[in-house]
Motif scaffolding. Structure first.
Motif, PDB file in Angstrom:
ATOM      1  N   ARG A  50      42.188  31.000  42.826  1.00  0.00           N
ATOM      2  CA  ARG A  50      40.897  30.983  42.726  1.00  0.00           C
ATOM      3  C   ARG A  50      40.098  32.388  42.452  1.00  0.00           C
ATOM      4  N   LEU A  51      40.696  33.250  42.967  1.00  0.00           N
ATOM      5  CA  LEU A  51      39.939  34.627  42.844  1.00  0.00           C
ATOM      6  C   LEU A  51      40.770  35.263  41.592  1.00  0.00           C
ATOM      7  N   GLY A  52      41.413  34.933  40.903  1.00  0.00           N
ATOM      8  CA  GLY A  52      42.279  35.282  39.757  1.00  0.00           C
ATOM      9  C   GLY A  52      43.107  36.738  39.964  1.00  0.00           C
ATOM     10  N   VAL A  53      43.688  36.816  41.204  1.00  0.00           N
ATOM     11  CA  VAL A  53      44.654  37.835  41.502  1.00  0.00           C
ATOM     12  C   VAL A  53      45.680  38.131  40.417  1.00  0.00           C
ATOM     13  N   LYS A  79      39.254  39.496  47.879  1.00  0.00           N
ATOM     14  CA  LYS A  79      38.426  39.574  46.983  1.00  0.00           C
ATOM     15  C   LYS A  79      38.314  41.127  46.181  1.00  0.00           C
ATOM     16  N   GLY A  80      38.331  41.109  44.993  1.00  0.00           N
ATOM     17  CA  GLY A  80      38.077  42.407  44.311  1.00  0.00           C
ATOM     18  C   GLY A  80      39.655  43.240  44.239  1.00  0.00           C
ATOM     19  N   THR A  81      40.698  42.443  44.445  1.00  0.00           N
ATOM     20  CA  THR A  81      42.011  43.295  44.414  1.00  0.00           C
ATOM     21  C   THR A  81      42.611  42.700  43.124  1.00  0.00           C
ATOM     22  N   TYR A  82      43.399  43.833  42.711  1.00  0.00           N
ATOM     23  CA  TYR A  82      44.396  43.717  41.642  1.00  0.00           C
ATOM     24  C   TYR A  82      45.678  42.739  42.076  1.00  0.00           C
ATOM     25  N   ALA A 114      38.575  31.738  55.057  1.00  0.00           N
ATOM     26  CA  ALA A 114      37.299  32.709  54.660  1.00  0.00           C
ATOM     27  C   ALA A 114      38.090  34.278  54.825  1.00  0.00           C
ATOM     28  N   SER A 115      38.951  34.456  55.936  1.00  0.00           N
ATOM     29  CA  SER A 115      39.284  35.929  55.900  1.00  0.00           C
ATOM     30  C   SER A 115      40.570  36.339  54.949  1.00  0.00           C
ATOM     31  N   VAL A 116      41.085  35.256  54.467  1.00  0.00           N
ATOM     32  CA  VAL A 116      42.294  35.599  53.234  1.00  0.00           C
ATOM     33  C   VAL A 116      41.223  35.788  52.066  1.00  0.00           C
ATOM     34  N   GLU A 117      40.272  34.967  51.944  1.00  0.00           N
ATOM     35  CA  GLU A 117      39.380  35.472  50.684  1.00  0.00           C
ATOM     36  C   GLU A 117      38.901  36.547  50.680  1.00  0.00           C
ATOM     37  N   ALA A 118      38.352  37.097  51.857  1.00  0.00           N
ATOM     38  CA  ALA A 118      37.826  38.383  52.193  1.00  0.00           C
ATOM     39  C   ALA A 118      38.617  39.591  51.728  1.00  0.00           C
TER      40      ALA A 118
END
Length: 292
Positions: free
Chosen positions: A96-99, A63-66, A56-60
């Motif tokens: 998952r987050l598409g970094v 999130k929203g980063t390039y 959860a903390s890695v996802e947070a």
């Protein structure tokens, strides 16, 4: 061998990216009250509490980063399995987050490259993580950083010889040059890589300021410190018998270094034109040798 400086690598990268003014920077740390975390905050970097064992903390954090710079620290727990798990957790979250671009502080999988003859767990874990990132299709560049010059201020400090008024460096490299770099110079290199994704995504880049033999490192130290410092001419076998906790691992690392893995001095200088030579680095850190 990079244990004292894992946090320094992240700090160096955060500062360089901030100075480039192209990205806002967010730093993930387990202890936001540490002076180093506070120093980053004072520069205007967003510092958030997080843990590479906690999804959860890695996802947070992602999130929203390039992009993201990742360094895992084997020396904190001495567990190859744990380091691989942490790296894979970040890789999965980035996927998952598409970094768009991850720069990972990686190293070679020595065990695989040597057909099982050599094991260097703090290299092998990073090698496995590199392979995993690419296998799941995350746009990733691995930076394989050479031996830290900083190690000469601590673990590899010259030791007084028992039979005379001179000092020795006990690094079992024989006459093969060993690549080195200051951890403080990694940041600007990583910043340049983030600015050229088309050139570096999917690649491993070996970083080195210069490659010197142990005798040449000793000569630089002698000149700058005004002492007689020599290569101890130690073999990896003798090094293993010193009874140092990670003696076998360091001996095997030097056996691997003797095969001259790819570290690109020219490219490193192109990516960070201000990269310091060993001589410059020691001149700037003379204070660390007060007891010598």
């Amino acid at each position: 061998m990079r244990k004292e400086n894992e946090g320094a690598q992240g700090g160096s990268v955060a500062r360089a990216i901030l100075e480039s003014k192209k990205f806002a920077v967010r730093a993930l740390t387990r202890d936001v009250t540490k002076p180093k975390a506070q120093a980053l905050r004072d520069l205007g970097i967003e510092v958030i509490k997080g843990d590479l064992d906690d999804e959860a903390s890695v996802e947070a954090a992602l999130k929203g980063t390039y992009g993201a710079f990742l360094v895992t620290n084997f020396w904190e727990h001495f567990s190859k399995e744990k380091e691989v798990c942490q790296g894979k957790l970040v890789a999965d979250a980035a996927k998952r987050l598409g970094v768009k671009h991850v720069v990972f502080s990686g190293l070679e999988n020595v065990k695989r490259l040597s057909g099982g003859k050599l094991e260097v767990p703090h290299f092998d874990a990073k090698g496995e993580v590199e392979e995993y990132f690419w296998s799941i299709g995350v746009p990733m560049t691995s930076v394989r950083v050479a031996a830290y010059f900083e190690n000469f201020l601590t673990t590899w400090k010259p030791v007084k010889a028992s039979d005379g008024d001179y000092y020795t460096l006990a690094i079992p490299m024989g006459d093969v040059p060993m690549d080195g770099i200051s951890v403080a110079d990694v940041g600007a290199v990583v910043c340049s890589i983030f600015n050229s994704p088309e050139e570096f995504v999917g690649k491993a880049v070996g970083l080195s300021a210069e490659a010197l033999t142990i005798q040449q490192y000793a000569d630089v130290l002698s000149k700058v410190l005004g002492k007689d410092i020599r290569d101890a001419k130690m073999t990896p076998e003798a090094y293993e018998k010193l009874g140092i906790p990670v003696g076998k691992e360091i001996a095997n690392m030097c056996r691997f270094y003797q095969t001259r893995p790819d570290r690109d001095v020219k490219l490193t200088h192109r990516l960070n034109p201000k990269v310091k030579s060993f001589s410059q680095f020691i001149s700037e850190n003379k204070g660390a040798f007060k007891g010598v």
